[in-house]
Design an enzyme around this catalytic site. Structure first.
Site, mmCIF file in Angstrom:
data_model
loop_
_atom_site.group_PDB
_atom_site.id
_atom_site.type_symbol
_atom_site.label_atom_id
_atom_site.label_comp_id
_atom_site.label_asym_id
_atom_site.label_seq_id
_atom_site.Cartn_x
_atom_site.Cartn_y
_atom_site.Cartn_z
ATOM 1 N N ASN A 7 0.880 -1.175 0.000
ATOM 2 C CA ASN A 7 0.000 0.000 0.000
ATOM 3 C C ASN A 7 0.916 1.223 0.000
ATOM 4 O O ASN A 7 1.462 1.602 1.025
ATOM 5 C CB ASN A 7 -0.888 -0.029 1.248
ATOM 6 C CG ASN A 7 -1.869 1.129 1.288
ATOM 7 O OD1 ASN A 7 -1.861 1.996 0.411
ATOM 8 N ND2 ASN A 7 -2.704 1.149 2.305
ATOM 9 N N ARG A 90 -2.536 -2.167 -3.439
ATOM 10 C CA ARG A 90 -3.811 -1.508 -3.178
ATOM 11 C C ARG A 90 -3.856 -0.202 -3.986
ATOM 12 O O ARG A 90 -2.927 0.600 -3.929
ATOM 13 C CB ARG A 90 -3.931 -1.171 -1.692
ATOM 14 C CG ARG A 90 -5.154 -0.350 -1.421
ATOM 15 C CD ARG A 90 -5.076 0.361 -0.094
ATOM 16 N NE ARG A 90 -6.282 1.142 0.104
ATOM 17 C CZ ARG A 90 -6.294 2.321 0.705
ATOM 18 N NH1 ARG A 90 -5.185 2.847 1.169
ATOM 19 N NH2 ARG A 90 -7.431 2.963 0.845
ATOM 20 N N HIS A 180 -13.184 2.054 0.353
ATOM 21 C CA HIS A 180 -13.174 0.957 1.335
ATOM 22 C C HIS A 180 -13.781 -0.325 0.764
ATOM 23 O O HIS A 180 -14.190 -1.211 1.514
ATOM 24 C CB HIS A 180 -14.006 1.289 2.597
ATOM 25 C CG HIS A 180 -13.434 2.350 3.464
ATOM 26 N ND1 HIS A 180 -14.246 3.237 4.128
ATOM 27 C CD2 HIS A 180 -12.157 2.657 3.781
ATOM 28 C CE1 HIS A 180 -13.478 4.066 4.835
ATOM 29 N NE2 HIS A 180 -12.221 3.746 4.637
ATOM 30 N N ARG A 241 -12.980 14.458 8.481
ATOM 31 C CA ARG A 241 -13.731 14.822 7.265
ATOM 32 C C ARG A 241 -15.170 15.169 7.599
ATOM 33 O O ARG A 241 -15.779 14.543 8.476
ATOM 34 C CB ARG A 241 -13.716 13.665 6.263
ATOM 35 C CG ARG A 241 -12.363 13.361 5.723
ATOM 36 C CD ARG A 241 -12.456 12.286 4.638
ATOM 37 N NE ARG A 241 -11.163 11.678 4.430
ATOM 38 C CZ ARG A 241 -10.966 10.372 4.315
ATOM 39 N NH1 ARG A 241 -11.974 9.525 4.349
ATOM 40 N NH2 ARG A 241 -9.757 9.905 4.118
ATOM 41 N N GLU A 386 -8.149 -6.127 4.804
ATOM 42 C CA GLU A 386 -8.019 -5.730 3.402
ATOM 43 C C GLU A 386 -6.796 -6.365 2.748
ATOM 44 O O GLU A 386 -6.831 -6.733 1.572
ATOM 45 C CB GLU A 386 -7.920 -4.195 3.323
ATOM 46 C CG GLU A 386 -9.239 -3.533 3.669
ATOM 47 C CD GLU A 386 -9.109 -2.063 4.031
ATOM 48 O OE1 GLU A 386 -8.764 -1.779 5.195
ATOM 49 O OE2 GLU A 386 -9.348 -1.221 3.170
#
Ligand code: ADP
Length: 401
Positions: A7, A90, A180, A241, A386
């Site tokens: 990643n 990823r 996601h 956020r 993940e």
């Protein structure tokens, strides 16, 4: 088969080496401050953690530092890099171009490059990661890309189009993509397994709640809607956020405060949400502790978060005309007892009953079934993974070559 999962961020490189025989993590870690004079390298093997400071000028150097740590010295876990059968990367933004994981080719890299506009920071860094990996591993080791939003590509246009002139969808591909996806896909598969039912026959709402959070409605194995949008900013309030707000709030504040587009983005992404509302706390543990100690703003903030999550779940129940199970995952979903209690209580009217003991004892990585046997809606806490999903996709693609 050993697979390396990567990643790559703009100044970091997270890695995980997984032995697919038994799906066991051999080693994992991160290269941080890539491009800075002093970088941090971390290697974790089981419960042991090794760190060192080392300069990594770019991603290729980060790969070389990682390679050295994995293959040389006292903590080596491989005799040789050639033991790694494939690399899985990823990728945050696959746009409408990539509907599933795919083998890396020059054309695929160009495709990821063509989507840089939609995820400037992420996709650029991912390409640096892929190029560095190709340089270090050479052409004989297959590399696979797994997209964060591929799982959401089944959404119908009624869910992915925004109410702005259609020409902007045609001109700039402005639409909801969702994120996601790898996590939502993993936990939905696990949920179906725990329920002993085929994913294709159930209605699920998966709540990935971490620093970034999103909720997804999955009907008969297909995503029909998700809370994040063109970027990961949409949805409900997150650590820093804003989630969705009346769009006029933004133009109003731009005029009042004189924000440029970059400043607007910075405020909505980094200074809003839980952080902005609470007055400087973004970590869920801090919010819970402060609220318990009588901090009214922290308490208000968590109630806003819970209320917005409840509205999304309610909307998705309506969108799917029912729900069989709700899944909590991510740092907050796996840990926050007050959040799960609040959300579960709010669906008591639909016959959801839940186990206080399970809620109290479920912590990160443990999971469990939160609903009681008589509950009309099942509720699971499922630790996400993940990296394993990326490794599984990589293995499947490589085996089919
Ligand atoms: P990211 O979205 O960056 O991957 P995570 O999924 O790890 O992040 O989630 C981070 C969030 O999880 C933080 O808000 C953190 O407070 C929360 N978290 C971690 N541990 C706990 C805990 N024991 N109780 C409540 N929240 C927790």
């Amino acid at each position: 088969m050993k697979i390396l999962v990567i990643n790559a961020g703009s100044s970091s490189l997270k890695y995980q080496l997984i032995d697919m025989d038994g799906e066991r993590v051999i080693a994992k870690g991160v290269c941080e401050r890539v491009g800075e004079p002093v970088g941090n390298f971390e290697l974790k093997i089981g419960d042991e953690k090794f760190t060192k400071q080392v300069e990594m000028k770019n991603h290729t150097e980060a790969f070389l530092v990682m390679k050295e740590a994995l293959t040389e010295g006292e903590h080596a876990v491989l005799h040789d890099l050639s033991e790694i059968a494939a690399v899985g990367h990823r990728i945050v933004q696959g746009g409408a171009l990539f509907k599933e994981s795919t083998l890396v080719t020059e054309k695929v890299i160009e495709g990821i490059e063509s989507l840089i506009d939609l995820a400037p920071l992420h996709n650029k860094a991912h390409i640096q990661g892929i190029r560095a990996s190709l340089e270090v591993f050479g052409p004989d080791v297959p590399e696979v890309v797994v997209f964060d939003n591929a799982f959401h590509s089944t959404m119908p246009p009624e869910a992915y189009l925004f109410g702005v002139p259609y020409e902007y969808y045609e001109k700039y591909a402005v639409r909801r993509y969702g994120f996601h996806g790898t996590s939502h896909r993993y936990v939905s598969g696990e949920c179906a397994r725990l329920m002993g039912k085929p994913l294709e026959e159930i209605k699920l709402i998966t709540c990935h709640l971490g620093n970034g959070s999103s909720i997804t409605a999955i009907k008969d194995g297909k995503v029909i809607d998700t809370s994040m949008g063109l970027t990961p900013l949409d949805g409900f309030i997150m650590g820093t956020r804003s989630g969705g707000v009346d769009p006029s709030v933004i133009t109003f504040l731009q005029e009042k405060e004189g924000w440029t587009p970059a400043e607007t983005s910075e405020i909505l992404n980094k200074k809003s949400g839980v952080f902005g509302l609470s007055g400087g706390m973004s970590d869920d543990r801090d919010i819970q502790n402060a609220a318990a100690a009588g901090d009214a703003r922290a308490d208000l903030t968590r109630h806003i978060q819970w209320y917005q999550i409840r509205k999304f779940i309610g909307a998705y129940i309506a969108a799917m005309q029912g729900v069989d199970a709700i899944v909590f995952t991510g740092g907050i979903g796996e840990n926050s007892q007050p959040l799960r209690e609040n959300i579960c209580d709010s669906f008591a009217y639909l016959g959801l009953t839940w186990d206080r003991k399970v809620n109290e004892t479920a912590i990160r990585g443990k999971g469990g079934e939160l609903s009681l046997p008589d509950s009309k809606i099942k509720v699971y806490i499922i630790p996400t993974n993940e990296e394993l999903m990326i490794a599984r996709d990589t293995k499947a693609i490589v085996e089919a070559l």
